[in-house]
Design a protein around this motif. Structure first.
Motif, short mmCIF file in Angstrom:
data_model
loop_
_atom_site.label_atom_id
_atom_site.label_comp_id
_atom_site.label_asym_id
_atom_site.label_seq_id
_atom_site.Cartn_x
_atom_site.Cartn_y
_atom_site.Cartn_z
N MET A 144 0.82 -1.21 0.00
CA MET A 144 0.00 0.00 0.00
C MET A 144 0.86 1.26 0.00
O MET A 144 1.98 1.25 0.51
CB MET A 144 -0.85 0.04 1.29
CG MET A 144 -1.85 -1.07 1.45
SD MET A 144 -3.39 -0.70 0.61
CE MET A 144 -4.13 0.49 1.73
N PRO A 145 0.29 2.35 -0.48
CA PRO A 145 0.96 3.64 -0.29
C PRO A 145 0.78 4.09 1.15
O PRO A 145 -0.07 3.57 1.87
CB PRO A 145 0.19 4.57 -1.24
CG PRO A 145 -1.16 3.96 -1.38
CD PRO A 145 -1.01 2.48 -1.16
N MET A 146 1.57 5.06 1.60
CA MET A 146 1.38 5.62 2.93
C MET A 146 -0.01 6.26 2.96
O MET A 146 -0.34 7.12 2.13
CB MET A 146 2.44 6.69 3.22
CG MET A 146 3.77 6.11 3.63
SD MET A 146 3.65 5.05 5.11
CE MET A 146 3.62 6.28 6.41
N SER A 147 -0.84 5.84 3.91
CA SER A 147 -2.23 6.27 3.93
C SER A 147 -2.86 5.85 5.24
O SER A 147 -2.32 4.98 5.94
CB SER A 147 -3.00 5.60 2.79
OG SER A 147 -2.78 4.19 2.82
N ILE A 148 -3.99 6.45 5.55
CA ILE A 148 -4.75 5.98 6.71
C ILE A 148 -5.16 4.54 6.46
O ILE A 148 -5.15 3.69 7.36
CB ILE A 148 -5.99 6.88 6.95
CG1 ILE A 148 -5.54 8.31 7.28
CG2 ILE A 148 -6.86 6.31 8.08
CD1 ILE A 148 -6.67 9.29 7.53
N GLU A 149 -5.47 4.22 5.19
CA GLU A 149 -5.93 2.87 4.85
C GLU A 149 -4.85 1.82 5.11
O GLU A 149 -5.18 0.68 5.48
CB GLU A 149 -6.39 2.83 3.39
CG GLU A 149 -7.73 3.51 3.12
CD GLU A 149 -7.68 5.03 3.25
OE1 GLU A 149 -6.56 5.61 3.19
OE2 GLU A 149 -8.75 5.65 3.40
N ALA A 150 -3.58 2.18 4.91
CA ALA A 150 -2.52 1.20 5.18
C ALA A 150 -2.54 0.82 6.67
O ALA A 150 -2.41 -0.36 7.02
CB ALA A 150 -1.15 1.77 4.80
#
Ligand code: WTA
Length: 656
Positions: A144-150
């Motif tokens: 994943m990219p750096m994100s809240i979702e990660a």
């Protein structure tokens, strides 16, 4: 080794300010010494106390350490808990509305998530994973990219007891495929694309390429977070599902899977000196304890702090000081999608100003690249919110330390230089900021309970000023439990026979000064440290040899102003040694080959061609010689045992 001498000349000392000391969680040398004494005299009660104080248990443990099957240690092993519960649910009573994450996207868009919201989203996603049949003990790759979702993806796995293995978004399809196969993953969580520096990174396409490489039939589901409007080229209906579709209609609460303390929380692959990457397997409770306790002591976290660790979740730093440490301590943190220089070199400083960051944790390589861009950038911003700075990943050179201290910290902020590893799970050696007078370039003193020492080959402690091997003499809760699928390699690598299987061997060399401060000198094995990331020379060599043009390859490191170390490859081609334009073309081909096989970070800066490699008569590649050549040093070593001395001259010429 020359580095010892230059470092030993560093005599500047920076004690914490009176103000910082007064407010620090651990304040003053006496408190530190008290904790160390407690740990020295009552090792198990010391850890037991911390585990009972910090972790919320579903069922408390009755045993502290089981060392009957050393070095496969078990901590708190009859205790029951859930890590995600410890990071989210237990904060809801007091901190539901507190901001957990301030996310800044590549394009500057800011999104916030409170603890209540994060909890809700983790529950929904966890329910979604369960609806796909994903369950306790199964492995899930997160790409994943750096994100809240990660962070949500990691927390959701922890919630249902699935073992996550995060793969850094810069790694290639080949690397993703190897990890899928080694872990036997049942699902991959990814995004259609990530955004970095204004450019889209096609993550889903890389995952499809990974599947295309074969042997990925264990994977039943790809869950795709839609970060950008673009539609993936490939979509396999019976396997691929959008994240937003998966969470549609899912309940916003989710009973956690109650886990044994020793149940694995995650596997994180890291480079070793030989062969394929090692799946470093961490436990649930011991790991969590290490992340929590180091986070509160080393970063001196207070309820109003805004913490920013710039590491990607693909590295251990992003696990312990983005996902698990800050959330378990109910902190507020910044997560950043992009790069420090986009849209320009103001970015980091602007973000510190905008979000009023009070604790900033980054890597020496980032600091060095920002120094190069000039002090004007940080000087144009109000950085007065900062109160503490940190570094991790490689030794920081004193010049960079001083710049960080003066230009960024305005001389006010202590700097915590934190030594630790993927294997240790949490910070081991670092100055407690309200206690220890720092010295530029030294990670200073072990945390209480960390029995670090420097020994010679026979396991004897070396005297101050002498270099030796860094070991930790007693097991501790956050230590790696095993190498996934390879317990023998775990034993051999970390608890070698030469120390009777008693000491954890870190693989770094170090020395101590007259104040007992630790100075890390580098790796003792064939591992390079490029921009704070560990790369095995063997891995890069295998990648090169996998190219059909290449007969043989040897890789060494050379000091690099910004990256710390740069990769230099010596290559023997199957065909004749190329020169001129042809050599240039071959170099470019091999560089992109390595990027494709491992990832861009492993790309050699310099490739040299020879008709052969320098070898002893017994056929061993003379790496020390290659290192000297790579550094452009004069060859002073004895070359009389060389098979073919003439090749040295070939290898000294840059190919392009
Ligand atoms: C190096 C990163 C000097 C060291 C957390 C270690 C450091 C390897 C420091 C682990 C430091 C990490 N000073 N060297 N403060 N921190 N290292 O597994 O060689 O990516 O063994 O973990 O980085 O790298 P890893």
């Amino acid at each position: 080794m020359p580095t010892i001498d230059s470092i030993l000349k560093e005599t500047r000392q920076f004690p914490p300010s009176e103000d910082f000391r007064q407010h620090a969680t651990i304040s003053g040398m006496n408190s530190y010494k008290g904790l160390c004494e407690q740990a020295d005299n009552q090792y198990l009660p010391y850890w037991e106390g911390l585990a009972r104080e910090l972790i919320t248990w579903k069922k408390p443990f009755t045993r502290v350490l089981d060392d009957s099957n050393a070095p496969f240690f078990k901590w708190f092993d009859d205790g029951v808990l859930n890590v995600s519960y410890n990071c989210l649910d237990r904060h809801l009573a007091k901190h539901a509305d507190k901001t957990a994450i301030i996310f800044e996207a590549d394009d500057g868009t800011v999104t916030r998530a409170s603890y209540a919201e994060l909890h809700r989203r983790v529950c929904q996603f966890a329910n979604g994973l369960r609806s796909l049949g994903i369950a306790k003990g199964q492995r899930v790759i997160i790409y994943m990219p750096m994100s809240i979702e990660a962070v949500i993806a990691m927390q959701a796995c922890a919630r249902i007891g699935a073992i996550h293995s995060v793969v850094f978004g810069g790694f290639s399809a080949k690397s993703v495929q190897e990890r899928i196969v080694d872990a036997g993953a049942v699902a991959v969580i990814t995004a259609n694309e990530g955004m970095r520096g204004g450019k889209a990174v096609p993550l889903k396409a890389v995952v499809d390429d990974a599947y295309g490489l074969g042997n990925c039939s264990s994977v039943k589901h790809t869950i795709v977070y839609q970060r950008t409007p673009s539609t993936p080229n490939q979509w396999q209906e019976d396997r691929d599902i959008w994240w937003h579709k998966l969470v549609e209609g899912q309940a916003d609460s989710c009973e956690p899977e109650w886990m044994g303390a020793e149940d694995p929380l995650f596997i994180l692959y890291t480079s070793g000196s030989t062969g394929k990457p090692k799946g470093i397997q961490h436990s649930s409770a011991g790991y969590l304890l290490g992340a929590m306790n180091s986070f509160r002591w080393v970063f001196d976290i207070k309820p109003n702090d805004v913490f920013w660790c710039t590491a990607d979740v693909g590295w251990i730093t992003g696990h312990s000081y983005v996902c698990y440490g800050p959330l378990s301590m109910a902190a507020t943190q910044v997560i950043f999608e992009g790069v420090p220089t986009y849209p320009d070199a103001h970015r980091f400083w602007q973000m510190i100003e905008r979000h009023k960051v009070s604790i900033f944790y980054t890597a020496p390589t980032a600091i060095r690249s920002l120094i190069k861009l000039g002090s004007d950038f940080p000087r144009q911003h109000d950085l007065s919110s900062l109160r503490l700075l940190g570094t991790v990943g490689e030794p920081i050179n004193p010049e960079a330390w001083i710049w960080y201290h003066e230009v960024v910290g305005k001389g006010r902020c202590p700097i915590v230089d934190t030594w630790w590893q993927t294997e240790t799970g949490s910070i081991m050696i670092a100055p407690l900021p309200g206690v220890v007078a720092t010295k530029p370039g030294s990670c200073t003193l072990p945390l209480p309970g960390v029995m670090a020492d420097i020994v010679d080959e026979s396991g004897e402690t070396v005297e101050p000023g002498k270099g030796g091997m860094l070991v930790i003499k007693k097991p501790f809760p956050s230590l790696v439990r095993t190498i996934w699928g390879d317990p023998e390699r775990f034993k051999k690598t970390y608890f070698p026979e030469e120390f009777k299987g008693q000491y954890y061997l870190a693989g770094d060399s170090a020395h101590r000064d007259e104040h007992g401060y630790f100075w890390i000198m580098g790796r003792i094995d064939d591992v390079l440290n490029v921009s704070g990331h560990r790369l095995g020379t063997m891995e890069i060599e295998s990648a090169l040899v996998a190219n059909s043009m290449v007969a043989e390859a040897a890789v060494v490191g050379r000091p690099h102003e910004i990256k710390g170390e740069a990769v230099v490859a010596f290559v023997v081609l199957k065909g004749p040694r190329p020169d001129g334009e042809e050599a240039r073309k071959t170099v470019e081909q091999l560089k992109s080959w390595v990027a494709q096989e491992i990832g861009k970070i492993a790309q050699p800066d310099d490739i040299r061609f020879g008709d052969n490699l320098p070898k002893t008569r017994s056929g061993k590649i003379m790496r020390r010689l290659l290192r000297a050549i790579a550094r452009g040093e004069e060859i002073t070593q004895d070359t009389s045992t060389l098979e073919n001395p003439a090749i040295l001259q070939q290898l000294q010429e840059p190919a392009a």
